[in-house]
Design a protein around this motif. Structure first.
Motif, PDB file in Angstrom:
ATOM      1  N   LYS A 151       0.818  -1.236   0.000  1.00 29.95           N
ATOM      2  CA  LYS A 151       0.000   0.000   0.000  1.00 29.95           C
ATOM      3  C   LYS A 151       0.841   1.270   0.000  1.00 29.95           C
ATOM      4  O   LYS A 151       0.508   2.260   0.658  1.00 29.95           O
ATOM      5  CB  LYS A 151      -0.989  -0.033   1.167  1.00 29.95           C
ATOM      6  N   THR A 152       1.913   1.242  -0.743  1.00 32.28           N
ATOM      7  CA  THR A 152       2.810   2.403  -0.793  1.00 32.28           C
ATOM      8  C   THR A 152       2.114   3.612  -1.431  1.00 32.28           C
ATOM      9  O   THR A 152       2.440   4.756  -1.101  1.00 32.28           O
ATOM     10  CB  THR A 152       4.095   2.064  -1.584  1.00 32.28           C
ATOM     11  N   HIS A 153       1.162   3.359  -2.349  1.00 25.74           N
ATOM     12  CA  HIS A 153       0.433   4.471  -2.978  1.00 25.74           C
ATOM     13  C   HIS A 153      -0.419   5.210  -1.947  1.00 25.74           C
ATOM     14  O   HIS A 153      -0.557   6.425  -1.985  1.00 25.74           O
ATOM     15  CB  HIS A 153      -0.420   3.978  -4.143  1.00 25.74           C
ATOM     16  N   ALA A 185       0.246   5.086   1.423  1.00 24.95           N
ATOM     17  CA  ALA A 185       1.182   5.630   2.412  1.00 24.95           C
ATOM     18  C   ALA A 185       1.754   6.973   1.928  1.00 24.95           C
ATOM     19  O   ALA A 185       1.892   7.920   2.709  1.00 24.95           O
ATOM     20  CB  ALA A 185       2.314   4.634   2.661  1.00 24.95           C
ATOM     21  N   TYR A 186       2.045   7.055   0.655  1.00 22.20           N
ATOM     22  CA  TYR A 186       2.603   8.284   0.066  1.00 22.20           C
ATOM     23  C   TYR A 186       1.665   9.471   0.321  1.00 22.20           C
ATOM     24  O   TYR A 186       2.088  10.512   0.811  1.00 22.20           O
ATOM     25  CB  TYR A 186       2.802   8.058  -1.440  1.00 22.20           C
ATOM     26  N   ASN A 187       0.389   9.254   0.007  1.00 23.74           N
ATOM     27  CA  ASN A 187      -0.584  10.342   0.199  1.00 23.74           C
ATOM     28  C   ASN A 187      -0.807  10.645   1.672  1.00 23.74           C
ATOM     29  O   ASN A 187      -0.929  11.793   2.071  1.00 23.74           O
ATOM     30  CB  ASN A 187      -1.929   9.965  -0.445  1.00 23.74           C
ATOM     31  N   ARG A 188      -0.854   9.595   2.469  1.00 22.74           N
ATOM     32  CA  ARG A 188      -1.126   9.767   3.893  1.00 22.74           C
ATOM     33  C   ARG A 188      -0.060  10.622   4.567  1.00 22.74           C
ATOM     34  O   ARG A 188      -0.362  11.569   5.289  1.00 22.74           O
ATOM     35  CB  ARG A 188      -1.085   8.394   4.537  1.00 22.74           C
ATOM     36  N   VAL A 189       1.189  10.291   4.323  1.00 17.46           N
ATOM     37  CA  VAL A 189       2.299  10.992   4.979  1.00 17.46           C
ATOM     38  C   VAL A 189       2.348  12.453   4.524  1.00 17.46           C
ATOM     39  O   VAL A 189       2.646  13.348   5.310  1.00 17.46           O
ATOM     40  CB  VAL A 189       3.630  10.239   4.715  1.00 17.46           C
ATOM     41  N   ASN A 242      -2.686   2.250  10.550  1.00 23.13           N
ATOM     42  CA  ASN A 242      -3.955   1.520  10.390  1.00 23.13           C
ATOM     43  C   ASN A 242      -4.329   1.414   8.919  1.00 23.13           C
ATOM     44  O   ASN A 242      -4.281   2.395   8.192  1.00 23.13           O
ATOM     45  CB  ASN A 242      -5.104   2.259  11.101  1.00 23.13           C
ATOM     46  N   GLY A 243      -4.675   0.215   8.500  1.00 26.18           N
ATOM     47  CA  GLY A 243      -5.122   0.026   7.116  1.00 26.18           C
ATOM     48  C   GLY A 243      -3.999  -0.221   6.120  1.00 26.18           C
ATOM     49  O   GLY A 243      -4.252  -0.431   4.942  1.00 26.18           O
ATOM     50  N   LEU A 244      -2.748  -0.186   6.591  1.00 23.49           N
ATOM     51  CA  LEU A 244      -1.625  -0.387   5.656  1.00 23.49           C
ATOM     52  C   LEU A 244      -1.002  -1.787   5.790  1.00 23.49           C
ATOM     53  O   LEU A 244       0.029  -2.056   5.179  1.00 23.49           O
ATOM     54  CB  LEU A 244      -0.531   0.675   5.884  1.00 23.49           C
ATOM     55  N   PRO A 259     -10.843  -0.088  -2.956  1.00 20.69           N
ATOM     56  CA  PRO A 259      -9.536   0.314  -2.412  1.00 20.69           C
ATOM     57  C   PRO A 259      -8.449  -0.725  -2.655  1.00 20.69           C
ATOM     58  O   PRO A 259      -7.265  -0.419  -2.545  1.00 20.69           O
ATOM     59  CB  PRO A 259      -9.818   0.450  -0.904  1.00 20.69           C
ATOM     60  N   ASN A 260      -8.860  -1.953  -2.989  1.00 20.33           N
ATOM     61  CA  ASN A 260      -7.889  -3.039  -3.166  1.00 20.33           C
ATOM     62  C   ASN A 260      -7.679  -3.392  -4.641  1.00 20.33           C
ATOM     63  O   ASN A 260      -7.266  -4.496  -4.973  1.00 20.33           O
ATOM     64  CB  ASN A 260      -8.328  -4.284  -2.380  1.00 20.33           C
ATOM     65  N   VAL A 261      -8.021  -2.440  -5.512  1.00 15.99           N
ATOM     66  CA  VAL A 261      -7.795  -2.641  -6.946  1.00 15.99           C
ATOM     67  C   VAL A 261      -6.839  -1.563  -7.438  1.00 15.99           C
ATOM     68  O   VAL A 261      -6.985  -0.390  -7.091  1.00 15.99           O
ATOM     69  CB  VAL A 261      -9.129  -2.550  -7.729  1.00 15.99           C
TER      70      VAL A 261
END
Ligand code: NAD
Length: 330
Positions: free
Chosen positions: A119-121, A123-127, A135-137, A288-290
């Motif tokens: 889920k790096t895509h 994580a990138y937006n989240r950070v 949570n969720g990663l 979210p998983n596609v």
């Protein structure tokens, strides 16, 4: 020598113009597809260079021949969009690029798998929003997972080697098992066994009349709950509606597709200001998983260099020698 390029993007121009420094051909670039709507406008071209979505049916080829076009150069491997018999009948030689950087596609398949899993895509937006929560990663190790590879030709083989590098166990299905992969520890199994046992399935076989909708309700039913499916081969290998149903029941845990059944109407275009009349892709994009990428697996510097080198060399050979390497000629 004048060559008209169709369906071109700025990157096609960049790589072909650079390669053409060796040859000095006159290159004309057009953004539009080649098809019945434009073929009459062609004047004084010796060759046309086309891509996956250009439509060269008998009518188009007949007009090309009348206009003096002698060569059709496909800057891709597939040739289902060209009427080869018509080309023969009108004395036009057709060449293609049968292989270009299989590693480009294999590496993209692994990039899709890693992105979906870790889920790096997200994580990138989240950070970037200063959200440092995890949570969720949650992902899973590829180490010791069972990866099922369908089709172990040039791309499948490159993908298998990458997967083995992660310490995954690889099982495979191909009509022609590859000895070198068996020696590396890959076990060839029946397709049904691959569906039943794999944690991750990656498709690397061509689309044929026999394997249309290879991934459908029936095959998905055989798979492990939460299976990951990656498709960088051809959209019609997956029945998208069946995949959507399986995403809803969570039978498919992660889905990564670089190819899509209806991609012709969408891919390679900027439709960001358009209302897209395709409910299936809209639904897919809402999961979210596609992860969907737009037929970009081949898109590396090395692949574009190889495509431009092979295409211009084939045309040069055809002009000077009347022939070129047999695997390139159609
Ligand atoms: P390849 O011809 O080297 O290998 C294909 C392999 O699939 C062969 O080993 C063949 O025996 C096997 N095969 C054929 N029919 C099969 C079936 N029904 N079930 C299982 N295996 C089967 O081709 P390649 O260069 O590895 O390319 C594979 C596919 O990748 C292409 O057909 C194309 O659809 C796709 N591709 C995608 C991109 C992209 O950018 N996404 C780029 C290039 C190629």
């Amino acid at each position: 020598m004048k060559i008209a390029f169709f369906s071109t993007k700025p990157y096609d121009r960049e790589f072909f113009e650079k390669e053409n420094e060796k040859y000095g051909f006159e290159l004309h670039f057009f953004e539009t597809h080649l098809g019945p709507h434009i073929v009459n406008a062609i004047e004084n071209e010796d060759a046309v260079c086309v891509f996956v979505n250009d439509k060269l049916n008998r009518n188009v080829i007949e007009i090309l021949a009348k206009k003096g076009v002698k060569y059709i150069a496909l800057r891709c491997a597939g040739f289902n969009n060209v009427d080869l018999q018509a080309a023969k009948d009108f004395n036009i030689q057709v060449c293609r690029v049968p292989a270009y950087s299989p590693e480009a596609v294999a590496e993209h398949a692994m990039a899709m798998l890693l992105t979906l899993n870790r889920k790096t895509h997200k994580a990138y937006n989240r950070v970037r929003e200063q959200n440092f929560a995890l949570n969720g990663l949650l992902g899973f190790n590829l180490y010791q997972k069972k990866i099922g590879v369908v089709g172990t030709g040039k791309i499948g083989k490159a993908f298998v080697k990458i997967a083995l590098g992660f310490g995954a166990e690889v099982i495979a299905y191909d009509i022609y098992p590859d000895e070198t992969l068996i020696n590396l520890g890959v076990k060839y199994v029946a397709l049904e066994t691959l569906f039943m046992e794999s944690d991750i399935i990656s498709l690397h076989c061509p689309l044929t009349a026999d394997n249309h909708y290879l991934i459908n309700k029936e095959s998905i039913d055989k798979m492990k709950y939460g299976v990951t499916i990656i498709n960088t081969s051809r959209g019609n290998l997956i029945n998208t509606n069946d995949a959507i149903q399986a995403l809803k029941t969570k039978k498919i845990g992660l889905l990564g597709i670089d190819v899509y059944e209806q991609e012709e109407k969408l891919f390679f275009k900027d439709l960001s200001a358009t209302i897209i009349d395709d409910d299936t892709i809209q639904l897919l994009l809402s999961f979210p998983n596609v992860l969907v990428t737009a037929h970009q697996a081949f898109f590396t510097k090395e692949a574009l260099e190889q495509i431009s080198q092979r295409t211009l060399k084939s045309i040069d050979d055809l002009i000077k020698k009347g022939t070129t390497d047999p695997e390139v000629l159609l």
